[in-house]
Design a protein around this motif. Structure first.
Motif, PDB file in Angstrom:
ATOM      1  N   ARG A 153       0.821  -1.216   0.000  1.00 20.63           N
ATOM      2  CA  ARG A 153       0.000   0.000   0.000  1.00 20.63           C
ATOM      3  C   ARG A 153       0.851   1.261   0.000  1.00 20.63           C
ATOM      4  O   ARG A 153       0.501   2.275  -0.618  1.00 20.63           O
ATOM      5  CB  ARG A 153      -0.936  -0.006   1.198  1.00 20.63           C
ATOM      6  N   ASN A 154       2.007   1.208   0.667  1.00 17.91           N
ATOM      7  CA  ASN A 154       2.876   2.390   0.731  1.00 17.91           C
ATOM      8  C   ASN A 154       3.459   2.734  -0.641  1.00 17.91           C
ATOM      9  O   ASN A 154       3.431   3.886  -1.075  1.00 17.91           O
ATOM     10  CB  ASN A 154       4.014   2.156   1.720  1.00 17.91           C
ATOM     11  N   LYS A 155       3.994   1.732  -1.304  1.00 20.26           N
ATOM     12  CA  LYS A 155       4.612   1.956  -2.610  1.00 20.26           C
ATOM     13  C   LYS A 155       3.564   2.242  -3.676  1.00 20.26           C
ATOM     14  O   LYS A 155       3.824   2.981  -4.629  1.00 20.26           O
ATOM     15  CB  LYS A 155       5.476   0.760  -3.019  1.00 20.26           C
ATOM     16  N   LEU A 156       2.370   1.664  -3.524  1.00 18.66           N
ATOM     17  CA  LEU A 156       1.296   1.967  -4.460  1.00 18.66           C
ATOM     18  C   LEU A 156       0.893   3.432  -4.351  1.00 18.66           C
ATOM     19  O   LEU A 156       0.680   4.111  -5.359  1.00 18.66           O
ATOM     20  CB  LEU A 156       0.086   1.069  -4.205  1.00 18.66           C
ATOM     21  N   ARG A 157       0.825   3.934  -3.141  1.00 19.92           N
ATOM     22  CA  ARG A 157       0.468   5.342  -2.932  1.00 19.92           C
ATOM     23  C   ARG A 157       1.524   6.260  -3.536  1.00 19.92           C
ATOM     24  O   ARG A 157       1.204   7.242  -4.209  1.00 19.92           O
ATOM     25  CB  ARG A 157       0.316   5.625  -1.437  1.00 19.92           C
ATOM     26  N   GLU A 158       2.799   5.936  -3.310  1.00 21.92           N
ATOM     27  CA  GLU A 158       3.876   6.752  -3.879  1.00 21.92           C
ATOM     28  C   GLU A 158       3.820   6.742  -5.407  1.00 21.92           C
ATOM     29  O   GLU A 158       3.983   7.781  -6.050  1.00 21.92           O
ATOM     30  CB  GLU A 158       5.230   6.235  -3.400  1.00 21.92           C
ATOM     31  N   ALA A 159       3.603   5.544  -5.978  1.00 20.51           N
ATOM     32  CA  ALA A 159       3.552   5.442  -7.438  1.00 20.51           C
ATOM     33  C   ALA A 159       2.347   6.179  -8.004  1.00 20.51           C
ATOM     34  O   ALA A 159       2.433   6.802  -9.071  1.00 20.51           O
ATOM     35  CB  ALA A 159       3.512   3.971  -7.851  1.00 20.51           C
ATOM     36  N   ALA A 160       1.221   6.138  -7.285  1.00 19.37           N
ATOM     37  CA  ALA A 160       0.026   6.835  -7.750  1.00 19.37           C
ATOM     38  C   ALA A 160       0.228   8.348  -7.690  1.00 19.37           C
ATOM     39  O   ALA A 160      -0.223   9.077  -8.586  1.00 19.37           O
ATOM     40  CB  ALA A 160      -1.180   6.428  -6.912  1.00 19.37           C
ATOM     41  N   MET A 161       0.902   8.829  -6.652  1.00 23.28           N
ATOM     42  CA  MET A 161       1.152  10.268  -6.528  1.00 23.28           C
ATOM     43  C   MET A 161       2.089  10.777  -7.620  1.00 23.28           C
ATOM     44  O   MET A 161       1.972  11.915  -8.076  1.00 23.28           O
ATOM     45  CB  MET A 161       1.755  10.589  -5.157  1.00 23.28           C
ATOM     46  N   GLN A 162       3.008   9.935  -8.058  1.00 25.29           N
ATOM     47  CA  GLN A 162       3.922  10.331  -9.125  1.00 25.29           C
ATOM     48  C   GLN A 162       3.303  10.164 -10.504  1.00 25.29           C
ATOM     49  O   GLN A 162       3.861  10.600 -11.500  1.00 25.29           O
ATOM     50  CB  GLN A 162       5.206   9.501  -9.053  1.00 25.29           C
ATOM     51  N   GLY A 163       2.152   9.471 -10.559  1.00 25.45           N
ATOM     52  CA  GLY A 163       1.476   9.259 -11.835  1.00 25.45           C
ATOM     53  C   GLY A 163       1.993   8.059 -12.591  1.00 25.45           C
ATOM     54  O   GLY A 163       1.797   7.949 -13.802  1.00 25.45           O
ATOM     55  N   ASP A 164       2.665   7.134 -11.898  1.00 28.72           N
ATOM     56  CA  ASP A 164       3.213   5.945 -12.556  1.00 28.72           C
ATOM     57  C   ASP A 164       2.167   4.858 -12.784  1.00 28.72           C
ATOM     58  O   ASP A 164       2.366   3.978 -13.618  1.00 28.72           O
ATOM     59  CB  ASP A 164       4.361   5.367 -11.724  1.00 28.72           C
ATOM     60  N   VAL A 165       1.060   4.917 -12.050  1.00 29.92           N
ATOM     61  CA  VAL A 165       0.014   3.906 -12.189  1.00 29.92           C
ATOM     62  C   VAL A 165      -1.155   4.544 -12.937  1.00 29.92           C
ATOM     63  O   VAL A 165      -1.794   5.458 -12.424  1.00 29.92           O
ATOM     64  CB  VAL A 165      -0.450   3.394 -10.805  1.00 29.92           C
ATOM     65  N   PRO A 166      -1.440   4.084 -14.159  1.00 25.09           N
ATOM     66  CA  PRO A 166      -2.515   4.710 -14.932  1.00 25.09           C
ATOM     67  C   PRO A 166      -3.876   4.416 -14.328  1.00 25.09           C
ATOM     68  O   PRO A 166      -4.151   3.320 -13.866  1.00 25.09           O
ATOM     69  CB  PRO A 166      -2.373   4.089 -16.310  1.00 25.09           C
ATOM     70  N   GLY A 167      -4.730   5.432 -14.337  1.00 27.38           N
ATOM     71  CA  GLY A 167      -6.105   5.259 -13.872  1.00 27.38           C
ATOM     72  C   GLY A 167      -6.312   5.476 -12.397  1.00 27.38           C
ATOM     73  O   GLY A 167      -7.432   5.389 -11.912  1.00 27.38           O
ATOM     74  N   ILE A 168      -5.264   5.771 -11.651  1.00 30.75           N
ATOM     75  CA  ILE A 168      -5.401   5.989 -10.210  1.00 30.75           C
ATOM     76  C   ILE A 168      -5.075   7.450  -9.908  1.00 30.75           C
ATOM     77  O   ILE A 168      -4.022   7.966 -10.291  1.00 30.75           O
ATOM     78  CB  ILE A 168      -4.479   5.066  -9.404  1.00 30.75           C
ATOM     79  N   THR A 169      -6.014   8.095  -9.240  1.00 38.26           N
ATOM     80  CA  THR A 169      -5.797   9.469  -8.806  1.00 38.26           C
ATOM     81  C   THR A 169      -6.157   9.575  -7.334  1.00 38.26           C
ATOM     82  O   THR A 169      -6.890   8.733  -6.798  1.00 38.26           O
ATOM     83  CB  THR A 169      -6.676  10.442  -9.605  1.00 38.26           C
ATOM     84  N   LYS A 170      -5.666  10.587  -6.712  1.00 38.96           N
ATOM     85  CA  LYS A 170      -5.986  10.827  -5.312  1.00 38.96           C
ATOM     86  C   LYS A 170      -7.439  11.260  -5.193  1.00 38.96           C
ATOM     87  O   LYS A 170      -7.921  12.090  -5.975  1.00 38.96           O
ATOM     88  CB  LYS A 170      -5.072  11.899  -4.733  1.00 38.96           C
ATOM     89  N   ALA A 171      -8.125  10.684  -4.232  1.00 36.40           N
ATOM     90  CA  ALA A 171      -9.533  11.038  -4.043  1.00 36.40           C
ATOM     91  C   ALA A 171      -9.650  12.433  -3.453  1.00 36.40           C
ATOM     92  O   ALA A 171      -8.962  12.771  -2.494  1.00 36.40           O
ATOM     93  CB  ALA A 171     -10.219  10.022  -3.131  1.00 36.40           C
ATOM     94  N   SER A 172     -10.513  13.224  -4.042  1.00 37.35           N
ATOM     95  CA  SER A 172     -10.793  14.554  -3.478  1.00 37.35           C
ATOM     96  C   SER A 172     -12.227  14.912  -3.833  1.00 37.35           C
ATOM     97  O   SER A 172     -12.656  14.748  -4.976  1.00 37.35           O
ATOM     98  CB  SER A 172      -9.829  15.594  -4.043  1.00 37.35           C
ATOM     99  N   TRP A 173     -12.970  15.401  -2.858  1.00 39.33           N
ATOM    100  CA  TRP A 173     -14.369  15.777  -3.102  1.00 39.33           C
ATOM    101  C   TRP A 173     -14.768  16.963  -2.290  1.00 39.33           C
ATOM    102  O   TRP A 173     -14.082  17.484  -1.505  1.00 39.33           O
ATOM    103  CB  TRP A 173     -15.326  14.594  -2.827  1.00 39.33           C
TER     104      TRP A 173
END
Length: 101
Positions: A81-101
């Motif tokens: 989960r830690n590395k997935l979050r880092e990769a998502a924040m850098q934009g390395d994982v397509p289709g995943i964005t930080k949730a904001s509402w």
């Protein structure tokens, strides 16, 4: 980061499981075959128990491919989960964005 010995132990378990996979399936089929005599089934059980414990696939644990962390593992991505979050924040994982509402 997980200890190198723990990561190597998991790799060894994978190799041992692959090595004995055919023998395990053959012995299991002999154990549960109702056409065999009781003595033959018991012999198959004895042979099955003599196999290494690590030959069982159940003893393997999924780990993060970057850090080797066993907990918080996301199977879809192969990351913890830690590395997935880092990769998502850098934009390395397509289709995943930080949730904001």
């Amino acid at each position: 980061m997980s200890k190198k010995c723990m990561i190597n132990r998991e790799l060894k378990r994978v190799q041992v499981a692959r090595k004995y996979a055919m023998k395990r399936t053959e012995l299991k089929s002999r154990i549960f075959d109702p056409s065999l005599s009781l003595a033959e089934q018991q012999k198959a059980i004895y042979e099955f128990r003599s196999l290494p414990r690590d030959s069982s696939v159940i003893r393997q644990r999924r780990r993060c491919c970057i850090t080797g962390r066993p907990r918080g593992y996301m199977r879809k991505f192969g990351l913890s989960r830690n590395k997935l979050r880092e990769a998502a924040m850098q934009g390395d994982v397509p289709g995943i964005t930080k949730a904001s509402w």
